[in-house]
Design an enzyme around this catalytic site. Structure first.
Site, short mmCIF file in Angstrom:
data_model
loop_
_atom_site.label_atom_id
_atom_site.label_comp_id
_atom_site.label_asym_id
_atom_site.label_seq_id
_atom_site.Cartn_x
_atom_site.Cartn_y
_atom_site.Cartn_z
CE1 TYR A 147 -3.48 2.72 0.71
CE2 TYR A 147 -2.35 3.16 2.77
CZ TYR A 147 -3.30 3.51 1.83
OH TYR A 147 -4.07 4.63 2.03
CG ASP B 294 5.88 3.59 0.91
OD1 ASP B 294 6.16 4.23 1.93
OD2 ASP B 294 4.71 3.51 0.45
CE LYS C 88 1.23 4.14 8.31
NZ LYS C 88 -0.18 4.07 8.64
C1 LIG Z 1 3.74 1.83 3.19
C2 LIG Z 1 2.79 2.99 3.23
N1 LIG Z 1 2.96 3.99 2.36
C3 LIG Z 1 2.16 5.07 2.35
C4 LIG Z 1 1.11 5.17 3.24
C5 LIG Z 1 0.22 6.38 3.24
O1 LIG Z 1 0.49 7.15 4.36
P1 LIG Z 1 -0.61 8.19 4.91
O2 LIG Z 1 -1.73 7.38 5.47
O3 LIG Z 1 0.14 8.97 5.94
O4 LIG Z 1 -1.03 9.02 3.76
C6 LIG Z 1 0.90 4.14 4.16
C7 LIG Z 1 -0.21 4.21 5.13
O5 LIG Z 1 -0.55 3.29 5.81
C8 LIG Z 1 1.75 3.01 4.14
O6 LIG Z 1 1.56 1.98 4.97
#
Ligand SMILES: Cc1ncc(COP(=O)(O)O)c(C=O)c1O
Length: 440
Positions: free
Chosen positions: A145, A252, A280
């Site tokens: 994700y 990511d 996060k």
């Molecule tokens: C691996 C990863 N990338 C991007 C995101 C998106 O982050 P945000 O919810 O702060 O937009 C998440 C959110 O859970 C994530 O787990």
């Protein structure tokens, strides 16, 4: 044993739905059973809801609260920032300090850009990759994700969350389907969706598509679907191929950054991506995210070839929160990570023992202070296909039973442990797991 009841949350949820579309501020939160809970306050490893129920918290706001709640250093830094003006729309010292600190901590980051959320950081990383290579396509993986922007959102809950992976020989590239109604399908025509941890397929796809593929984006650990580790040599091969073929490698680390190690999963695994995204845990609960990477790519921002916008980017509250969080995490050369890892291991081993003692089929995959617990007959869960064989509904019932035992869990199985979870929480949690497993 406390009797858990949710009248006030139920009442507030009904009230909320009159004014707040769907009654929750992020769609995922609506999945909580028996009712999306309304928090009253939280401190340390504990959170209280409006009915007066108290829980040990392993949701941790979906990951950010790595210092637990209301950590004094974080409170003080945010308070101080507020007294000096929360946001200026001007440059300030906090931005320099945070960017410098991030370049010190994240091995691949020679330069930094600041945003507000993981979604935005990923959007910028993709944009940089396309501008740098002059190519358009992005390779991403089943079960990962990367936020909810139109150009990358194909999961939660979309075709790739239910579609099973196939072996390299059988795999046929398919058009990625949008993850939600209202999403542009044209945006996804540039996405190539592959099963993860399949080196042969990755190599074939990258070699065949090298003239169109701008970037490969991957979670370094598949935290969003089973906390699955990269197969030995997989990320190394991804690095080797992307370097050879002129493709940008983006890791990511919005979940893993500052969680699995102070220098991220790429530091822990000694892999140097071209770009990394973090969010996060970086802000300890305050909205802040960043892209870090090679100067040769980040300099596209410098030259103006790529725009990076955002009214609240780098605001004082966010930079102060991130600096305070990083300071606590870095103290004593990051000794906190060993502590979090050992507390997490005790919980994970305790859960495994209980599952085996009770003859319940289940698996817990862990890396550092994040782990995924699932009920499944699989012996190992090392790919997305095996992950999809879990009994998700049994787990969501388990999470509901755990609430009644005073433990707050994410209904999908992912647990986060903070720097302030202690032996006492371990003891109470395992006693709760013991009772809850008997009630599912
Ligand atoms: C691996 C990863 N990338 C991007 C995101 C998106 O982050 P945000 O919810 O702060 O937009 C998440 C959110 O859970 C994530 O787990």
């Amino acid at each position: 044993m406390a009797i858990y009841h949710y009248e006030q949350s139920t009442r507030k949820f009904a009230e909320s739905r009159q004014f707040l579309a769907q009654g929750v501020a992020s769609s995922l939160r609506a999945a909580m059973k028996p009712i999306p809970l309304f928090a009253e306050s939280a401190s340390g490893a504990r959170i209280r809801d409006v009915d007066g129920n108290e829980y040990i918290d392993y949701l941790l706001a979906y990951g950010p609260s790595i210092l637990g709640h209301s950590h004094p250093a974080l409170v003080e830094s945010v308070y101080e920032a507020m007294t000096k003006g929360a946001s200026y729309g001007l440059q300030h010292e906090g931005e320099i300090q945070l960017a410098r600190r991030l370049t010190e901590l994240l091995p691949c980051a020679e330069s930094i850009a600041l945003s507000g959320s993981g979604t935005e950081a990923v959007m910028l990383a993709l944009r940089l990759a396309r501008a740098h290579t002059g190519k358009r396509k992005i390779v991403r993986f089943h079960g990962h994700y990367h936020g909810w922007s139109d150009t990358i959102f194909t999961s939660f809950p979309s075709s790739d969350m239910i579609q099973t992976s196939t072996s390299s020989e059988e795999y046929k590239e398919e058009q990625s389907l949008p993850g939600t109604g209202g999403q542009s399908d044209i945006a996804l025509t540039e996405v190539i969706l592959l099963p993860w941890n399949d080196t042969i397929l990755l190599e074939r796809t990258l070699r065949e598509g090298k003239d169109q593929i701008a970037a490969v984006i991957s979670e370094p650990v598949m935290c969003n679907s089973g906390c699955i580790l990269p197969a030995p040599g997989y990320l190394e091969k991804m690095r080797e191929l992307t370097s050879e073929l002129g493709i940008v490698m983006i890791l990511d680390e919005v979940i893993t950054g500052f969680r699995v190690a102070l220098n991220g999963a790429h530091g822990r695994f000694a892999i140097m991506p071209d770009l990394v995204t973090v969010g996060k845990a970086l802000g300890g609960g305050i909205a802040v995210s960043a892209v870090g990477g090679k100067q040769s790519i980040m300099s596209l921002l410098e030259t103006g070839a790529v725009s990076h916008l955002g009214t609240l980017n780098g605001n004082r509250v966010a930079t102060s929160a991130a600096l305070a969080t990083l300071k606590v995490l870095s103290d004593n050369e990051g000794a906190i990570y060993e502590r979090m890892e050992s507390i997490s291991r005790r919980i994970v081993e305790g859960i495994r023992d209980l599952l085996s003692k009770k003859g319940i089929d289940g698996i817990v995959n862990q890396i550092g202070p994040v782990f995924h617990m699932m009920f499944t007959q699989e012996k190992h869960v090392e790919n997305f296909e095996a992950f999809n064989n879990r009994d998700a509904s049994a787990y969501s019932t388990f999470a509901e039973r755990m609430l009644e035992e005073g433990v707050l869990l994410r209904p999908n199985g992912l647990w986060y442990v903070s720097a302030v979870h202690s032996e006492q929480e371990v003891k109470e949690t395992l006693a709760a797991v013991d009772r809850a497993l008997d009630r599912i």
